[in-house]
Design a protein around this motif. Structure first.
Motif, mmCIF file in Angstrom:
data_model
loop_
_atom_site.group_PDB
_atom_site.id
_atom_site.type_symbol
_atom_site.label_atom_id
_atom_site.label_comp_id
_atom_site.label_asym_id
_atom_site.label_seq_id
_atom_site.Cartn_x
_atom_site.Cartn_y
_atom_site.Cartn_z
ATOM 1 N N GLY A 26 0.834 -1.195 0.000
ATOM 2 C CA GLY A 26 0.000 0.000 0.000
ATOM 3 C C GLY A 26 0.867 1.243 0.000
ATOM 4 N N LYS A 27 0.272 2.348 0.405
ATOM 5 C CA LYS A 27 1.015 3.606 0.480
ATOM 6 C C LYS A 27 1.220 3.972 1.944
ATOM 7 C CE LYS A 27 0.021 5.796 -3.941
ATOM 8 N NZ LYS A 27 -0.317 7.054 -4.614
ATOM 9 N N TYR A 74 -1.495 2.504 4.345
ATOM 10 C CA TYR A 74 -2.895 2.500 3.905
ATOM 11 C C TYR A 74 -3.041 1.542 2.721
ATOM 12 C CZ TYR A 74 -3.911 6.922 6.400
ATOM 13 O OH TYR A 74 -4.104 7.887 7.344
ATOM 14 N N ASN A 75 -4.044 0.661 2.772
ATOM 15 C CA ASN A 75 -4.410 -0.123 1.585
ATOM 16 C C ASN A 75 -5.914 -0.374 1.601
ATOM 17 O OD1 ASN A 75 -4.916 -2.386 3.244
ATOM 18 N ND2 ASN A 75 -2.858 -3.224 2.915
ATOM 19 N N GLU A 76 -6.390 -1.200 0.663
ATOM 20 C CA GLU A 76 -7.830 -1.390 0.521
ATOM 21 C C GLU A 76 -8.462 -2.074 1.734
ATOM 22 O OE1 GLU A 76 -5.695 -4.948 -1.006
ATOM 23 O OE2 GLU A 76 -5.519 -2.773 -1.302
ATOM 24 N N LYS A 77 -7.659 -2.714 2.569
ATOM 25 C CA LYS A 77 -8.198 -3.400 3.746
ATOM 26 C C LYS A 77 -8.240 -2.514 4.987
ATOM 27 C CE LYS A 77 -6.687 -8.002 2.246
ATOM 28 N NZ LYS A 77 -5.836 -9.178 2.577
ATOM 29 N N GLY A 78 -7.533 -1.396 4.940
ATOM 30 C CA GLY A 78 -7.531 -0.506 6.096
ATOM 31 C C GLY A 78 -6.170 0.138 6.313
#
Length: 250
Positions: free
Chosen positions: A76-77, A162-166
């Motif tokens: 993620g970022k 941060y990624n799509e899961k939280g």
């Protein structure tokens, strides 16, 4: 398992981190004492038990004579990336940053080592300050309130992903139980070194959200700066020494 430069994610003085599908392997370099990986795995596992969103360790092993920790790969970022790419939303990101740290501080991990004991050892090990200054710092440390909150120990925007899961927090090797304001003092000094434009804003936001006196957090700064000196990079040394010499805030 094959390790090559193509799947090398990061490296440091002690470890190399390799991507292996959806997981990663933290491979300790030859000669690293086994107490390092064993302690790191145990500390991280205890943090996992709090329910915080952190990578999960799957295995501790020896690969070609080198200790290895096999865990989730969190892609993620980082918050540092987002702050750089989207400075207009800096207030939102700082708010997230403080809220995540407060969630960490809300946890207790009774079997973790004590932050106070670690800081005392670090200050006692210093060679760049005299015995009088050591005594002053250790006396102040001893007088500070003894708490048992979970402290990350290296809470910076680079360790929030941060990624799509939280939102995940990584790098728990320095985690200890102790006083939250000491942990905040450490973050404040690291921000002052790397992101000086947001350091004071961060500290003000923490104090506002927790109704903590800013002066109280500032009283920790000489102690925290001294404790950070043994692990400091050369370019950080003079900055930290200036904080060590701060006696009191009006």
């Amino acid at each position: 398992m094959t390790f090559s430069k193509d799947n090398l994610i990061a490296s440091s003085e002690l470890v190399e981190v390799y991507k292996c599908g959806d997981t990663c392997v933290k491979l300790f370099k030859e000669g690293v004492r086994k107490t390092n990986p064993l302690y790191e795995a145990l500390t991280h596992s205890r943090v996992e038990d709090t329910g915080l969103r952190v990578p999960v360790i799957h295995e501790l092993s020896v690969i070609d004579g080198r200790w290895a920790i096999h865990m989730d790969l969190i892609e993620g970022k980082t918050l540092a990336d987002l702050m750089k790419e989207d400075p207009d939303n800096m207030d939102k990101y700082l708010n997230d940053f403080v809220d995540i740290q407060l969630e960490i501080h809300s946890k207790q991990v009774p079997k973790l080592s004590k932050l106070k004991d670690k800081m005392s050892r670090q200050i006692n090990s210093l060679t760049e300050i005299d015995d009088v200054k050591k005594y002053e710092l250790l006396t102040r440390l001893e007088s500070m309130p003894k708490h048992t909150k979970l402290c990350h120990g290296n809470f910076t925007p680079e360790n929030v992903i941060y990624n799509e899961k939280g939102i995940y927090v990584v790098d728990w090797i320095a985690a200890r139980q102790g006083n939250a304001s000491a942990d905040v003092g450490r973050t404040y000094l690291l921000l002052s070194l790397r992101y000086p434009e947001i350091a004071d804003k961060y500290l003000n936001l923490f104090c506002e959200k927790t109704k903590t006196s800013k002066k109280y957090v500032q009283q920790w700064l000489p102690i925290v700066a001294a404790a950070h000196l043994p692990d400091a990079k050369p370019e950080e040394h003079d900055f930290l020494m200036k904080w060590v010499d701060v006696v009191e805030y009006e």
